[in-house]
Design an enzyme around this catalytic site. Structure first.
Site, PDB file in Angstrom:
ATOM      1  N   PHE A 116       0.874  -1.176   0.000  1.00  0.00           N
ATOM      2  CA  PHE A 116       0.000   0.000   0.000  1.00  0.00           C
ATOM      3  C   PHE A 116       0.911   1.226   0.000  1.00  0.00           C
ATOM      4  CE2 PHE A 116      -2.756   3.173   1.965  1.00  0.00           C
ATOM      5  CZ  PHE A 116      -3.934   2.964   1.297  1.00  0.00           C
ATOM      6  N   ASP A 175       3.509  -4.417   9.030  1.00  0.00           N
ATOM      7  CA  ASP A 175       2.244  -3.705   8.896  1.00  0.00           C
ATOM      8  C   ASP A 175       1.159  -4.785   8.834  1.00  0.00           C
ATOM      9  OD1 ASP A 175      -0.059  -2.489   7.874  1.00  0.00           O
ATOM     10  OD2 ASP A 175       1.123  -0.902   6.926  1.00  0.00           O
ATOM     11  N   TYR A 198      -9.919   0.257  11.386  1.00  0.00           N
ATOM     12  CA  TYR A 198     -11.196   0.454  10.669  1.00  0.00           C
ATOM     13  C   TYR A 198     -11.448  -0.619   9.620  1.00  0.00           C
ATOM     14  CZ  TYR A 198      -7.845   2.999   7.673  1.00  0.00           C
ATOM     15  OH  TYR A 198      -6.753   3.356   6.945  1.00  0.00           O
ATOM     16  N   LYS A 199     -10.504  -1.530   9.395  1.00  0.00           N
ATOM     17  CA  LYS A 199     -10.724  -2.595   8.408  1.00  0.00           C
ATOM     18  C   LYS A 199     -11.446  -3.754   9.111  1.00  0.00           C
ATOM     19  CE  LYS A 199      -7.113  -0.786   5.446  1.00  0.00           C
ATOM     20  NZ  LYS A 199      -5.682  -0.681   5.184  1.00  0.00           N
ATOM     21  N   ARG A 342     -11.494  -6.600  -6.182  1.00  0.00           N
ATOM     22  CA  ARG A 342     -11.120  -7.089  -4.860  1.00  0.00           C
ATOM     23  C   ARG A 342     -12.372  -7.387  -4.038  1.00  0.00           C
ATOM     24  NH1 ARG A 342      -7.508  -3.555  -0.662  1.00  0.00           N
ATOM     25  NH2 ARG A 342      -9.408  -2.311  -0.635  1.00  0.00           N
TER      26      ARG A 342
END
Ligand SMILES: *Cc1c(COP(=O)(O)O)cnc(C)c1O
Length: 383
Positions: A116, A175, A198-199, A342
């Site tokens: 990312f 990460d 928040y995922k 995705r």
């Protein structure tokens, strides 16, 4: 399969709109039912009635540490090792800068160019970047990798790489944005770890991030963003900086109290979850989706469930309009440029029947070329 799912009752904990198959919990987790009341309490009861006293009486002051201790078991960490606050990008900066100061004779940071991008954008000012595919760690200060790749869902073998990196004298920074809440994560051998809430953790848009610092570095590692919260005695208001002992040294400044309330509500649920059951269901959900989509699309994720996270990605050169056509029919995935479709599977609320419905809708969109409708061509700001 849904009837036999040991996690099936957790779905009732979430607000999920009718007619929607939500496969984007890897980007923004769904809203837990209990969150509205918890946030309302923070606003009306704590802020509204306790006013500034809330810093003491509602526990706001200690939130970065108290929620860190509650979150720690989800990443294999212990109490006093995790601090919550800020964003993942800021935590990445703190971890890499601390690692560079612990290795003053080295300035190479090994990264994965396909990670990312924020992680690499953030650290490229700090040192010389080298891609992990070169396999050279011997002169590196730090290696920063995502346990699960955000685009393909490919998963690293964490213990194996961590050992190799540390043998070369470099510090390992994981990460875990795309693995926390999707599987059992164990950062205990890492030097630092970062992640967001928040995922899969479902703490809501803009929820705070977390930073793990291995206790073996607590005495030596420094905080490159030494805000007043990280001072040994913040309320002494001393003119000169003295770092706090322990994990509080890695706080920066005032916590986002209202966002912490939503995170606390999400953690109430996680404290009842068996992460081995989460991983088993995640592998079953993603495997079923891979099987049901079959040859209709080229798989971008590893075919072996052990080697991927809780998402399945496919290549399609018109991936953007294909995804828009799916969303129009109630199946929500997302698109990652240049050509990736995705689909994320959140084991606490995604059912096996949702996997069937999503695959059937995908086949229909492809077979009938429904994505060619010109309404789907124009890109929205967030894809
Ligand atoms: C989601 C994600 C982030 C998010 O960064 P923010 O600072 O919270 O915007 C960072 N890194 C990775 C690998 C991610 O998956």
């Amino acid at each position: 399969m849904d009837a036999e799912d040991p996690l099936r009752d957790f779905r009732q904990e979430f607000v999920l709109p009718d007619g929607v198959v939500y496969l984007v919990g890897n980007s923004l987790g769904a809203l837990p039912r209990r969150t509205s009341a918890r946030v309302a309490r923070a606003v009306e009861e704590e802020w509204g009635r306790q006013l500034v006293g809330g810093w003491n009486s509602a526990g706001w002051y200690a939130q970065p540490l108290t929620t860190g201790d509650r979150l720690a078991p989800l990443i294999g960490a212990g109490p006093g090792q995790v601090v919550v606050g800020n964003t993942t990008s800021i935590a990445v900066y703190q971890a890499v800068a601390a690692a560079l100061r612990l290795r003053p004779d080295r300035n190479v940071i090994v990264v994965d160019r396909t990670n990312f991008p924020t992680d690499n954008y953030i650290v490229h000012e700090l040192g010389e970047l080298r891609d992990v595919s070169e396999g050279r760690f011997e002169d590196a200060a730090a290696v920063l990798l995502s346990e699960v790749d955000y685009r393909t869902g490919a998963r690293y073998d964490v213990p194996e790489i961590t050992a190799k990196v540390q043998e070369a004298g470099a510090l390992m920074i994981w990460d875990v944005c795309h693995s926390v809440g999707a599987m059992r994560v164990d950062v205990s051998q890492a030097d630092f770890a970062v992640g967001c809430t928040y995922k899969y953790l479902n703490a809501g848009p803009g929820a705070p991030a977390f930073l793990y610092v291995n206790p073996r570095h607590h005495a030596e590692a420094s905080n490159v963003l030494p805000g007043w919260y990280s001072h040994a005695e913040p309320f002494a208001f001393e003119p000169d900086y003295r770092p706090a002992e322990g994990i509080r040294r890695f706080t920066v400044s005032t916590p986002h109290v209202l966002s912490f309330a939503a995170l606390e509500a999400a953690l109430d649920i996680w404290e009842r979850v068996d992460l081995d059951q989460v991983r088993a269901k995640s592998m079953a959900l993603t495997s079923l989706f891979v099987d049901l989509v079959g040859d209709a699309l080229e798989l971008a994720s590893p075919r072996d469930a052990e080697r991927r996270g809780s998402q399945v990605s496919f290549f399609h050169e018109d991936g953007y309009p294909v995804m828009r056509a799916l969303i129009d029919r109630g199946v929500h995935g997302d698109f990652r440029a240049p050509d990736i479709l995705r689909f994320g599977f959140a084991p606490l609320y995604t059912r096996f029947v949702d996997v069937y419905d999503a695959a059937a809708t995908l086949h229909e969109v492809l077979d009938k070329e429904l994505w060619r409708d010109e309404r789907y061509a124009r890109r929205l700001a967030v894809t």
